[in-house]
Design a protein around this motif. Structure first.
Motif, PDB file in Angstrom:
ATOM      1  N   GLY A 194      11.145   5.839  -3.355  1.00 41.65           N
ATOM      2  CA  GLY A 194      10.152   4.678  -3.848  1.00 41.65           C
ATOM      3  C   GLY A 194       8.699   4.755  -3.671  1.00 41.65           C
ATOM      4  N   VAL A 195       8.549   5.543  -2.571  1.00 42.63           N
ATOM      5  CA  VAL A 195       7.069   6.107  -2.364  1.00 42.63           C
ATOM      6  C   VAL A 195       6.571   6.903  -3.490  1.00 42.63           C
ATOM      7  CG1 VAL A 195       5.535   7.321  -0.826  1.00 42.63           C
ATOM      8  CG2 VAL A 195       7.157   5.679   0.199  1.00 42.63           C
ATOM      9  N   LEU A 222       4.823  -2.057   3.161  1.00 43.49           N
ATOM     10  CA  LEU A 222       4.997  -0.466   3.531  1.00 43.49           C
ATOM     11  C   LEU A 222       4.651  -0.716   5.170  1.00 43.49           C
ATOM     12  CD1 LEU A 222       3.615   1.515   0.453  1.00 43.49           C
ATOM     13  CD2 LEU A 222       5.708   1.836   1.647  1.00 43.49           C
ATOM     14  N   VAL A 223       3.578  -1.211   5.294  1.00 43.76           N
ATOM     15  CA  VAL A 223       2.955  -0.993   6.741  1.00 43.76           C
ATOM     16  C   VAL A 223       3.614  -1.807   7.394  1.00 43.76           C
ATOM     17  CG1 VAL A 223       0.838  -1.640   8.126  1.00 43.76           C
ATOM     18  CG2 VAL A 223       0.596  -0.514   5.956  1.00 43.76           C
ATOM     19  N   ASN A 224       3.944  -3.200   7.086  1.00 37.14           N
ATOM     20  CA  ASN A 224       4.946  -4.170   8.085  1.00 37.14           C
ATOM     21  C   ASN A 224       6.201  -3.988   8.149  1.00 37.14           C
ATOM     22  OD1 ASN A 224       2.277  -5.282   8.435  1.00 37.14           O
ATOM     23  ND2 ASN A 224       2.602  -6.936   6.838  1.00 37.14           N
ATOM     24  N   ILE A 280       0.350   4.250   2.902  1.00 32.99           N
ATOM     25  CA  ILE A 280       0.630   4.920   1.555  1.00 32.99           C
ATOM     26  C   ILE A 280      -0.341   6.197   1.561  1.00 32.99           C
ATOM     27  CG2 ILE A 280      -1.027   3.617   0.447  1.00 32.99           C
ATOM     28  CD1 ILE A 280       2.193   5.007  -1.061  1.00 32.99           C
ATOM     29  N   GLU A 281      -1.623   6.131   2.335  1.00 31.67           N
ATOM     30  CA  GLU A 281      -2.527   7.142   2.046  1.00 31.67           C
ATOM     31  C   GLU A 281      -2.083   8.295   2.592  1.00 31.67           C
ATOM     32  OE1 GLU A 281      -3.697   4.829   5.573  1.00 31.67           O
ATOM     33  OE2 GLU A 281      -2.781   4.396   3.786  1.00 31.67           O
ATOM     34  N   ALA A 282      -1.209   8.463   3.553  1.00 31.63           N
ATOM     35  CA  ALA A 282      -0.567   9.394   4.359  1.00 31.63           C
ATOM     36  C   ALA A 282       0.733  10.167   3.782  1.00 31.63           C
ATOM     37  CB  ALA A 282      -0.236   9.345   5.811  1.00 31.63           C
ATOM     38  N   SER A 283       0.764   9.806   2.380  1.00 30.89           N
ATOM     39  CA  SER A 283       2.299  10.025   1.879  1.00 30.89           C
ATOM     40  C   SER A 283       1.936  11.279   0.814  1.00 30.89           C
ATOM     41  CB  SER A 283       3.082   8.775   1.262  1.00 30.89           C
ATOM     42  OG  SER A 283       3.187   7.679   2.219  1.00 30.89           O
ATOM     43  N   ILE A 338      -6.426   6.466  -3.753  1.00 36.05           N
ATOM     44  CA  ILE A 338      -5.811   5.595  -2.864  1.00 36.05           C
ATOM     45  C   ILE A 338      -6.838   5.071  -2.090  1.00 36.05           C
ATOM     46  CG2 ILE A 338      -4.259   5.294  -0.882  1.00 36.05           C
ATOM     47  CD1 ILE A 338      -2.525   7.396  -1.947  1.00 36.05           C
ATOM     48  N   HIS A 339      -7.846   5.815  -1.562  1.00 35.98           N
ATOM     49  CA  HIS A 339      -8.774   5.307  -0.913  1.00 35.98           C
ATOM     50  C   HIS A 339      -9.629   4.362  -1.554  1.00 35.98           C
ATOM     51  CE1 HIS A 339      -8.474   8.624   2.535  1.00 35.98           C
ATOM     52  NE2 HIS A 339      -7.502   7.719   2.774  1.00 35.98           N
TER      53      HIS A 339
END
Length: 297
Positions: A18-19, A160-162, A168-171, A181-182
């Motif tokens: 998914g990611v 994703l977070v909750n 996502i930026e760390a993926s 992403i940023h």
């Protein structure tokens, strides 16, 4: 034999899959020019980027919904009743997985993940666009399309977070993709909020330590200043009490040493002259002197 098998066996779980789709969608939608501009224009994105961006984002989102269901009960991602699914799996069969409607319905029942009406409208709109791209011709306003994609990206990031505890930026291992992403507004706002929260938590701990050892710490700072023969001045003007008391170096950087103030401020450097000034390091800015100089030019 086991090594040969591991080399030829493809393993990809729901979350990774998914990611990966989400990252691919972002990569399609945001080009290098976007990174340089730090904003996107609906008309600058090619039809191909829109197409593959939407297809990947939607596929990834559906997989993330299934991942959330699987964390609650693995059998929920398959069509049919739970006991029937278990029987099929135990007999060596792989049941078909659920579609979007079933995923949303099951999430609402348990584990009680409920999307608002506005969020559902965004999901359905992107689903319709995805179906058009995949099955027949597309005719839509680019600005409307970009608005809905932006809202969809915000929704995905929030989910994703909750629900999956993923940033996502760390993926992504790709530096270029991380830059893209940023620059996504909704994601950057969340990242910035998290950074500010982390800074505040850290500085509050340091402030308590500073207050307990105020005199000793000030003496150490002044002693270091003398040892370095004034090579640098460890204080700047505090914007709250207007005293030259805001610590600019060391463990207690950003704390006002004036015991009647003890305010806290993040510190960074002026983008033109390098002078220490208040502000977060990730926000480019100019000190008051440089701002006045540029206004006069």
């Amino acid at each position: 034999m086991s090594n040969e098998k591991s080399d030829t066996t493809l393993q990809f779980n729901l979350l990774d899959n998914g990611v990966d789709f989400i990252l691919k969608g972002i990569d399609e939608l945001f080009d290098e020019a976007h990174v340089l501009r730090e904003y996107s224009s609906a008309t600058h994105i090619t039809i191909s980027s829109y197409k593959y961006g939407v297809l990947h984002l939607f596929s990834g989102f559906l997989l993330l919904l299934k991942e959330r269901l699987s964390r609650h009960l693995p059998e929920l991602i398959f069509k049919g009743r739970v006991n029937e699914v278990k029987q099929k799996i135990s007999s060596g069969k792989t049941p078909n997985t659920i579609d979007l409607d079933e995923a949303l319905e099951r999430l609402e029942i348990d584990p009680k993940v409920i999307f608002s009406n506005d969020e559902l409208e965004v999901i359905r709109t992107v689903q319709d666009i995805r179906n058009q791209f995949e099955h027949y011709k597309v005719s839509t306003n680019k600005y409307r399309l970009w608005t809905n994609i932006s809202k969809f990206l915000e929704l995905i990031d929030r989910f994703l977070v909750n629900e999956l505890q993923i940033n996502i930026e760390a993926s992504s291992e790709s530096l270029e993709l991380q830059k893209k992403i940023h620059t996504i507004d909704s994601i950057w706002k969340r990242i910035e909020h998290q950074k500010k929260q982390k800074w505040n938590q850290d500085i509050q701990l340091k402030l308590r330590k500073f207050k307990r050892n105020h005199s000793r710490i000030i003496q150490e700072i002044e002693q270091e200043y003398r040892v370095n023969k004034g090579a640098y001045f460890p204080f700047t003007i505090c914007p709250d009490c207007y005293q030259e008391s805001l610590i600019t170096l060391g463990e207690f950087e950003g704390i006002c040493s004036n015991s009647e103030c003890n305010s806290i401020n993040p510190l960074t450097e002026c983008g033109r002259c390098g002078e220490v000034m208040t502000g977060f390091s990730w926000n480019f800015g100019f000190c008051e002197s440089c701002s006045e100089w540029m206004d006069e030019q």
